[in-house]
Scaffold this active site. Structure first.
Site, short mmCIF file in Angstrom:
data_model
loop_
_atom_site.label_atom_id
_atom_site.label_comp_id
_atom_site.label_asym_id
_atom_site.label_seq_id
_atom_site.Cartn_x
_atom_site.Cartn_y
_atom_site.Cartn_z
N SER A 291 0.80 -1.23 0.00
CA SER A 291 0.00 0.00 0.00
C SER A 291 0.82 1.27 0.00
O SER A 291 0.25 2.37 -0.10
CB SER A 291 -0.95 0.00 1.20
OG SER A 291 -2.04 -0.87 0.98
N LYS B 132 0.17 3.69 -2.71
CA LYS B 132 -0.87 4.70 -2.59
C LYS B 132 -0.28 6.11 -2.48
O LYS B 132 -0.98 7.10 -2.73
CB LYS B 132 -1.77 4.41 -1.39
CG LYS B 132 -2.67 3.18 -1.54
CD LYS B 132 -3.55 3.00 -0.32
CE LYS B 132 -4.58 1.89 -0.49
NZ LYS B 132 -4.03 0.53 -0.38
N SER C 156 -6.12 2.88 4.69
CA SER C 156 -5.52 2.25 3.51
C SER C 156 -6.59 1.53 2.69
O SER C 156 -6.38 0.44 2.17
CB SER C 156 -4.41 1.27 3.92
OG SER C 156 -3.53 1.02 2.85
#
Length: 410
Positions: free
Chosen positions: A95, A98, A153
């Site tokens: 993640s 991101k 997340s």
């Protein structure tokens, strides 16, 4: 018509016959030099294996218990890399990708804008994904969606914002283009949320580039520093009123490490744990990225240790590289952004590290047999090379016809 085997034999015989004459020819030009290894983005030393650090007198020693497969400590303002370990190693980013998603998409939408979520926008999200809990046919403000991205997340929040941006694939394409503009050449984007996908990779160096760019946006900085928030929930069937629920940032250092700003953590089965952290102390902002340490908790412990070291080492180490600047609008790369490790204004080779763990293994020297053309001068060397090259091509093509190559190198 001779067979290819006969042709190869004839070529080899011609080489054998020509070599004595060619080798006896006087050298007309200097022997060619073995070229240096190609320079990695940010500086030659960042492409070498092992720990890279240039300590001056009084510099603190690096932590000795680091287990990350790759890490980097850099100054967010100057871009100077204070120390690094395999920073260009390509690994699944989880993640932390991101960060690139936010840097690419966040500037496009007013945070007060409202979007009604369609059912298709929260379909086909990877199994086991982290979710903030978005429901179809409900309105969400853009700032709520971004809190879902940064705090929880939430892959569902990423998908909704991606559909607002034109769709999953267009967003992936924009993220890849953004990575290229930032000169993040280790990154291959397959999914916008960092979910494990075959071929999706980044590096500690690239993730630091993304974080450095993102932190220049005040909204990005605000979201990644938010510890908790209320998120819109479903509509109560009895009262008709919409509820809400609390969400908390999954960054375990936020609120615990002094001066921590953010940025983003990530964990998946394939990627293990990865963390990009930024902290400010005495007017200096440092970035630390740690990828794939021995355990989930170690990613935070090692980030904190490297931040401590970076603040203590500031002014006591020469940079070993630099976080390069974004390409200009005309696509030109900035000049002077790839130092070889020496301090600004100095000359000569960078000072060697003080201990074995800080010494990078140099590129392997060329084999003696690879340098035989250095003995042959001028056009004689060219002629010999042409004959040998022809024979080598035939051998190479016969012996590698069924060979496959990895999709990624380095």
């Amino acid at each position: 018509m001779p067979t290819s085997r006969h042709t190869l034999a004839q070529l080899c015989a011609a080489v054998a016959a020509a070599l004595p004459v060619l080798l006896a020819a006087p050298a007309a030009v200097a022997a060619p030099q073995v070229p240096p290894p190609s320079t990695a983005v940010g500086g030659e030393r960042l492409g070498l294996p092992g720990v890279q650090v240039n300590p001056l007198a009084g510099a603190p020693a690096l932590p000795t218990d680091l287990t990350g497969q790759s890490w980097i400590v850099s100054d967010a303002a100057s871009g100077e890399v204070l120390a690094a370990y395999n920073p260009h190693l390509r690994l699944p980013p989880a993640s932390t990708l991101k960060i690139l998603f936010a840097d690419t998409v966040l500037p496009k939408f007013d945070r007060n804008a409202v979007h009604r979520v369609a059912d298709r926008e929260i379909q086909n999200i990877g199994a086991g994904s982290s979710l903030v809990g978005i429901k179809e046919n409900l309105d969400y403000r853009v700032e709520d969606l971004w809190r879902g991205v940064f705090l929880s997340s939430g892959n569902d929040a990423v998908h909704v914002l991606s559909f607002m941006n034109g769709g999953i694939q267009p967003t992936v394409d924009e993220m890849q283009a953004r990575a290229e503009a930032l000169q993040a050449r280790d990154t291959r984007v397959i999914s916008p949320d960092g979910y494990d996908m075959d071929g999706q990779v980044s590096s500690a160096y690239d993730l630091s580039l993304f974080a450095r760019s993102g932190l220049r946006n005040p909204d990005f900085r605000m979201y990644c520093a938010t510890r908790d928030a209320m998120f819109p929930g479903a509509v109560d069937k009895n009262t008709g009123k919409r509820g809400s629920f609390g969400i908390a940032n999954t960054d375990r250092l936020l609120g615990k490490y002094p001066g921590l700003i953010g940025v983003k953590n990530g964990t998946t089965t394939n990627a293990g744990s990865t963390f990009v952290g930024a902290a400010e102390r005495n007017g200096r902002t440092l970035l630390v990225t740690v990828m794939h340490p021995a355990s989930y908790q170690r990613v935070y412990d090692e980030t904190a240790e490297l931040l401590d070291w970076g603040f203590a080492a500031a002014g006591k180490v020469r940079p070993v590289g630099r976080l390069v600047d974004e390409k200009s609008a005309d696509g030109q790369e900035p000049t002077g952004q790839e130092p070889t490790g020496q301090a600004s204004g100095t000359t000569g080779a960078p000072a060697p590290p003080p201990h074995a763990s800080a010494t990078a293994t140099p590129p392997a020297a060329a084999k003696a047999g690879d340098d035989w053309l250095g003995l042959v001068g001028g056009w004689s060397a060219v002629a010999a090379g042409a004959v040998v090259g022809t024979a080598a091509v035939v051998l190479f093509r016969r012996r590698t016809s069924d060979r496959t190559w990895n999709r990624f190198h380095g």
